[in-house]
Structures are given as structure tokens and as C-alpha cells.
Design an enzyme around this catalytic site. Structure first.
Site, PDB file in Angstrom:
ATOM      1  N   HIS A  39       1.033  -0.604   0.241  1.00  0.00           N
ATOM      2  CA  HIS A  39      -0.173   0.074   0.078  1.00  0.00           C
ATOM      3  C   HIS A  39       0.582   1.443  -0.150  1.00  0.00           C
ATOM      4  O   HIS A  39       0.276   2.431  -0.719  1.00  0.00           O
ATOM      5  CB  HIS A  39      -0.710   0.058   1.531  1.00  0.00           C
ATOM      6  CG  HIS A  39      -0.419   0.330   2.252  1.00  0.00           C
ATOM      7  ND1 HIS A  39      -0.099  -0.464   3.897  1.00  0.00           N
ATOM      8  CD2 HIS A  39      -0.076   1.742   2.738  1.00  0.00           C
ATOM      9  CE1 HIS A  39       0.828   0.303   4.023  1.00  0.00           C
ATOM     10  NE2 HIS A  39       0.240   1.162   4.150  1.00  0.00           N
ATOM     11  N   ASP A  94      -0.576  -7.144   1.611  1.00  0.00           N
ATOM     12  CA  ASP A  94      -0.099  -6.166   1.475  1.00  0.00           C
ATOM     13  C   ASP A  94       1.282  -6.153   1.707  1.00  0.00           C
ATOM     14  O   ASP A  94       2.140  -6.110   2.449  1.00  0.00           O
ATOM     15  CB  ASP A  94      -0.578  -5.602   2.628  1.00  0.00           C
ATOM     16  CG  ASP A  94       0.181  -3.713   2.572  1.00  0.00           C
ATOM     17  OD1 ASP A  94      -0.209  -3.375   4.022  1.00  0.00           O
ATOM     18  OD2 ASP A  94       0.602  -3.916   1.574  1.00  0.00           O
ATOM     19  N   SER A 192       5.272   2.322   7.587  1.00  0.00           N
ATOM     20  CA  SER A 192       3.885   1.271   6.698  1.00  0.00           C
ATOM     21  C   SER A 192       5.615   0.806   5.860  1.00  0.00           C
ATOM     22  O   SER A 192       6.071   1.750   5.822  1.00  0.00           O
ATOM     23  CB  SER A 192       3.638   1.860   5.546  1.00  0.00           C
ATOM     24  OG  SER A 192       1.916   2.017   6.224  1.00  0.00           O
TER      25      SER A 192
END
Lengths: 242, 446
Positions: A39, A94, A192
Site C-alpha cells: 500500500h 500487503d 508502513s
């Protein structure tokens, strides 16, 4: 990183600083692959066709310093085929790989992380470390790499926690959760793609077991991580030779 | 007389043979064969009236103005004088056969019929040379001064080596100005040897053998060339040239010792004046394959394969190097070396050297390095280096439980290549070491 502390040089030499659709993290595999979250490259709720440059920086704990070290051109971006950019409530798959144009020369500040080979790295309570350049508890992005220690949480607790919050987010077998509702410690936006690592005492090495993927707010309970063990074959296939 | 065509053979018969011959008849047949042939005649059938002294009927044979016989009677009968199987041979190429009959053939009042005769003649080569076999060379009757060669129908003269047949096609004049000898060995002598050589000679005896051979001269006894006590060879001289270079001039009675001319082209010039009675000279020349100097190596690393005790023209030797050394000619590396002994007794290439194989600067190892376990910086044969990876960040990839030291050990091989015992030329690989921060997070406070 919420409730963490500044990392010293050489603490997390695999940590990558990425800048694609904003700040992100990653981890060096081998000497020319970056493991990160899909992502960060294909953000949810963003027009799928926006093409952003992918900048990758390595080898330092300070953002300015690391950016001075020149970024590493990316030869290839490989998104896991199960990742659904358009599905905001599902962070399945992901995970992504960036193949660098050139191999990097390793050193005390630049070293790869190992991949997991064992389910025991996901035992409840096992303490791992998450590092990143993301938002801190002061709601500011960090100029320095920070890290926090988090225990792997029991899945049921995370599921009931999500239910209490009346959340529809998918918490699949290919994810795990970490954190402690009693402590304001967590990863957060900007982290992330970074990895959740644990110490494999038996083999005297650090192993990445998860990728900072998603969560509900930051520091309010649990964080959710891509379960790397389930993607090791995919990673190896994509990396082929290594 | 009936001349016969010059045939090489034929028959002569009595008239009407084998019917009885006529009376009162006389004929002479001149049998002629080509010049250079003689006539040989023999009677196959003979049946004439016999008489004392063959007075009545007879056949008379004559040749070279001589009568060879007068015959009558019957073969096998004692009466008369039958010729039997006698062969009549003329000297020249003609023979006359006269047949004579008287007026009758009666015996005790009875007429007897005689068949006559059938004679067969053939031309037989005349050996013109026979006459000269025992006449001295100088006698004028001699057909040829030197050599006479008979052949069917004629003969020809030739001369001994060193002489030339003159226009008269019989006498020989010394002609030795371009005697050529090409056989690998042979004899050469002055004319008439060992009798005194003729005067006023200008002889050139050339020996030409193939390149790569050297001519050896060995004079025989007697050796006699007119000379003078004080002056060197004022009268007659035997000069020897090798490859055009005068190597000696001889005269006198001292036989020269063995001469190795070192050449494949030798000329012997023999000049004589107008007088003298020395008996001349004779030599036996032989050839030896020219030899090349024994090859010698220039260093202790060069090996001559199958060294021979001696090398001759067309022989060759192969030079190699000890293991780990490289053939070098000039500055050029060679894969092999062969030198051939040339026809002038030299090697067609100089001896090479053997230089130790140099594997060159070892390749750098990505994310690693190497150190010499033998003399630093020396990259020659049997030098050894140890590759290692830049630990702790990289680790050498090994297989089959081999140690990194084994995997990283490279030797400069005889092929001039750095090689690992197991993996050959392939460089080791330094793989990233994962999960080993040199400064891992530490937590003290508990």
C-alpha cells in the site's frame, strides 16, 4: 513510531526510508532487494493510475543524512498479486518487493534482514521491534529513525478488539497483530513497509516476521502486520537466485 | 642372278621345288639382308643327284668372296656331300647360293627324279663391336676409340666418362668441362686413372646433391699430380670448391686426407699442362646428412622432448616447459615449439625460453577481498591466495560442508589460471549476511 525511542546507528541497518506517495519504510533483503508494504506503492483510496516516483534511501538513521546518501534507483516493482488497492478494508497481500538497479555494499549501517522460517516467531507474547521514520506520539513525523518493542498479541484479542470497535477490516491468516491496549506503543503512519523483527536467539540473528501494514488510529491498541512467513516462498520465487 | 628384297628372313628353293628340278640349269641367288646384319642359312630339305665332288648337280654357298661349300646328295645319305643341318653364316650382309644341274639324272640307265632343296635364311645381327674387343685402344682398325655398342643392325660408339665423341662418331676427345654427379655417393677420377691423365685438360667435376647433405671426399691411392719442389702446383692443379668457395688446391703425391666439405655443392677443377706422366687421382665421395648443433636449453624450465644424441637435416625437436611455465619466443607466448634442422645445419628457430606462468592480478571479489598466502604480489605458478568475504556483512557461500578457507583458496595453476580445487575458476560468492546488526538494540533497564 508511538511510544518508542531513537534508534542508534547500526541498530536496524536493514531499515529503508522510502518516498513514494509519501513517507514509508522498507527492509533490505540480500543486497539489492527492498521488502515493503504494497500500500506504500498502491495506496488505498487513491486514484490507481497515479504514477509516483519511487525513492529509496538506505544506511542512516537521520532523514536528512539518509537522503544525502543518494537514493537507490529501482529497477523493478513487484506487488503481491493478492493485494487489492481498491479494497480499503482489506490489506490482504500487503507486501511488495523493489528490485534495486544496483547491488548495495553492505556495512555496519547497511545490512539485510533475514526471512522467517518458523511459526514459533509468531507465538503470543514474543517481543519484537518495529522501526520507522513515521509519526511519533507528538503527532509529528520523525527526523530520526525510532523503534518500539511490541509483543505479538493473541489473535482473538485483536479480533474482539476490532469487533468492539465495530470494524469491518479484514484480519486474515496472512496477518498478525502486535501491541498492548494498556500501553501507548505502536507503529503509525509513515512506518508502513518497515518490518517487525524478532531476535532468533537460537541462530543468533534478527528475523523479520512482519511488515507494518495497517491499524486503527495509532497507539490505541493493536497494530496489524503482514505475516511474512506466509509469503517467503513468493519472495524467494520473485528473488529467484537468492 | 636373283636378288632378294632386303628381308630379314626368307626361303630359297630349287626351281619347281618340291617337284623335281630341271636339267641343264644354273642360277645364282644373291641373298641380301640389311646392312649391319649377317646372313645365316640352313637347309631344311636337300635332295640332289649325288656325285663324286658334286661334279654333276650341286649347290654352292659363298659369301665375303669365299666359297663356304659345294653340296649334293641327300640329307642323311653318305653319297655326295649333303649339307646336313650345318648353319652357314656370312660376315657381310650378302650370301650367294648357286644351283647347278647337268643334262641328266640317270642312274644305271634309269632317270631319277630329285626334289631339289629348301633353304631357310635369316638376318642375324652383325656384332660390329666384336672385332674391337681385343684390339688396343689406339689401333686404327678399332671401330670405336673407347666404347662400342652393338645393336640390331648396327652399332654406335661412345666414350668413357670425361670424354666426348667427336664428329667422326668413333674417336673420343677428353671433355670433362662439365661432369655432373648427383648421386649421393660415387667415384670420380682423373681421365684414364690409374694410367697417366691426358695433357691440356680443363676438367670440372661438379657434385650436386640435395640440400641438407654434406659431401665428404676420400682420395684413394695412387694419388699423383705433377708438382714442383719449390713452387706450389705450377704444372697441374686439382682445385676443390665448396659452395663456390675454394677450399684447397692439390698436387704432388701426398694423398689428401678426408675432406668434409660441409656443402652440398662441390666443384673439382683439374687443370693439366701439355706434359707429364703422373697417374692422376681418384676419390670416393659420400654424403652425410648435415647435422645441426645439439640443442641446449636456455633455462632449467625448458624440456626438450625425446632428446636425440644427434640431429640431422630435417630432424626436429619439440621444446616444452615444465609444468607451470610458458614457452616464450622473443616476447611472444607460444603454445608449442618445434625447431627443424635446416639444410644449412642451423635450426630454423632459436631455442625458446620458459617463463613461469603468470596468472595475473587475481580478480577482485565483490564484497570480499583476497590475501596472498605465498609472496605478496607474486601471481605466478603455484602462487596462492585466500579469498575472504567482508565479514560480518557478507559470508562466503560454500557447498557440501566445505569450509570457507577451502572454498576461498585459489592457486595459480599451470594453465595460468587462478583456480579453486573444487570450484575451478569460478570466484566464490560473498552473500549478504542477514539479521546481524553490529549494534543491535540493547535494553538494560528492566
Amino acid at each position: 513510531i508511538i511510544g518508542g525511542q531513537k534508534a542508534k546507528m547500526g541498530n536496524f541497518p536493514w531499515q529503508a526510508f522510502t518516498n513514494v506517495h509519501g513517507r514509508g519504510g522498507g527492509a533490505l533483503l540480500g543486497d539489492r532487494w527492498i521488502l515493503t508494504a504494497a500500500h506504500t506503492l498502491r495506496p488505498k483510496e487513491v486514484d490507481a493510475h497515479t504514477n509516483a516516483t519511487v525513492d529509496v534511501f538506505l544506511g542512516h538513521t537521520n532523514v536528512e543524512e539518509i537522503m544525502k546518501l543518494a537514493n537507490h534507483p529501482v529497477r523493478r516493482v513487484i506487488i503481491h498479486p493478492e493485494y487489492r488497492q481498491e479494497d480499503s478494508n482489506n490489506f490482504e497481500g500487503d507486501i511488495a518487493l523493489l528490485e534495486l538497479e544496483n547491488s548495495v555494499t553492505l556495512g555496519p549501517s547497511l545490512l539485510p534482514i533475514c526471512l522467517p522460517d518458523n511459526e514459533t516467531f509468531y507465538e503470543t507474547g514474543l517481543v519484537g521491534y518495529v522501526s520507522g521514520f513515521g509519526i511519533t506520539e507528538e503527532q509529528k513525523i520523525s527526523h530520526d529513525l525510532r523503534f518500539v518493542r511490541l509483543p505479538v498479541a493473541r489473535r482473538e484479542l485483536c479480533e474482539s478488539w476490532l469487533r468492539r470497535k465495530d470494524r469491518k477490516d479484514v484480519f486474515s491468516e496472512n496477518m498478525f497483530c502486535a501491541g498492548d491496549t494498556t500501553r501507548k506503543q505502536d507503529s503509525c503512519q509513515g512506518d508502513s513497509g518497515g518490518v517487525f523483527v524478532v531476535r532468533d536467539k537460537k541462530n543468533d540473528r534478527w528475523v523479520a516476521t512482519g511488515i507494518v501494514s495497517w491499524g486503527i488510529e495509532c497507539g490505541q491498541g493493536y497494530g496489524f502486520y503482514t505475516k511474512l512467513l506466509n509469503y517467503v516462498d513468493w519472495i524467494k520465487k520473485e528473488m529467484q537466485e537468492e | 642372278s636373283i636378288p632378294t628384297r632386303q628381308k630379314l628372313f626368307g626361303e630359297v628353293t630349287s626351281p619347281l621345288y618340291p617337284k623335281p628340278y630341271p636339267n641343264n640349269f644354273e642360277t645364282t641367288t644373291v641373298i641380301t639382308v640389311p646392312v649391319g646384319y649377317r646372313v645365316k642359312l640352313v637347309f631344311w630339305q636337300f635332295d640332289l643327284e649325288p656325285s663324286e665332288g658334286c661334279f654333276y648337280d650341286y649347290v654352292k654357298i659363298s659369301a665375303d668372296k669365299k666359297t663356304l661349300g659345294r653340296f649334293c646328295g641327300q640329307l642323311g645319305s653318305p653319297l655326295g656331300n649333303p649339307p646336313g643341318k650345318k648353319e652357314f653364316m656370312s660376315q657381310g650382309n650378302k650370301m650367294l647360293l648357286t644351283f647347278h644341274t647337268d643334262f641328266s639324272n640317270e642312274e644305271n640307265g634309269t632317270i631319277v627324279f630329285y626334289k631339289g632343296f629348301l633353304a631357310y635364311y635369316q638376318a642375324v645381327d652383325l656384332d660390329e663391336c666384336a672385332s674391337q674387343h681385343n684390339s688396343p685402344e689406339e689401333s686404327p682398325q678399332r671401330l670405336c676409340q673407347h666404347l662400342c655398342h652393338n645393336y640390331l643392325g648396327s652399332y654406335f660408339c661412345s666414350c668413357r666418362p670425361g670424354y666426348e665423341l667427336q664428329k667422326d662418331r668413333r674417336s673420343c676427345q677428353a671433355e670433362c668441362s662439365s661432369e655432373l654427379f648427383t648421386e649421393p655417393s660415387g667415384y670420380i677420377s682423373s681421365l684414364e686413372y690409374p694410367r697417366p691423365y691426358p695433357p691440356d685438360l680443363r676438367c670440372n667435376y661438379s657434385i650436386r646433391v640435395e640440400r641438407g647433405l654434406t659431401i665428404q671426399l676420400k682420395f684413394l691411392e695412387p694419388f699423383e699430380i705433377d708438382d714442383h719442389q719449390q713452387v706450389h702446383c705450377p704444372y697441374d692443379q686439382l682445385q676443390i670448391y665448396a659452395s663456390g668457395r675454394n677450399i684447397r688446391e692439390f698436387c704432388g703425391r701426398q694423398r689428401p686426407s678426408h675432406i668434409d666439405t660441409g656443402s652440398n655443392a662441390v666443384d673439382l677443377l683439374f687443370f693439366t699442362d701439355e706434359s707429364g706422366d703422373s697417374r692422376g687421382w681418384k676419390l670416393h665421395y659420400t654424403t652425410e646428412v648435415i647435422k645441426c648443433p645439439q640443442p641446449k636449453t636456455l633455462d632449467m624450465f625448458t624440456i626438450i622432448q625425446d632428446l636425440q644424441p644427434q640431429y640431422e637435416f630435417r630432424d626436429y625437436f619439440i621444446a616444452t616447459c615444465k609444468q607451470g611455465y610458458q614457452l616464450i619466443e622473443g616476447n611472444e607466448a607460444l603454445l608449442s615449439f618445434t625447431a627443424v634442422c635446416q639444410d644449412d645445419g642451423t635450426w630454423h628457430r632459436a631455442m625458446p625460453r620458459c617463463r613461469i606462468k603468470d596468472c595475473g592480478q587475481p580478480r577482485s571479489l565483490p564484497n570480499g577481498a583476497f590475501s596472498y598466502t605465498t609472496t605478496v604480489g607474486v601471481n605466478t605458478y603455484q602462487a596462492r591466495i585466500q579469498y575472504y568475504c567482508r565479514e560480518p556483512y557478507y559470508k562466503m557461500q560454500t557447498r557440501g560442508g566445505r569450509s570457507e578457507a577451502e572454498r576461498g583458496l585459489y592457486t595459480c595453476t599451470a594453465q595460468g589460471i587462478w583456480k579453486n580445487e573444487l570450484e575451478g575458476e569460478k570466484l566464490p560468492r560473498c552473500l549478504p549476511v542477514c539479521g546481524k546488526p553490529v549494534n543491535p538494540v540493547e535494553q538494560k533497564q528492566r
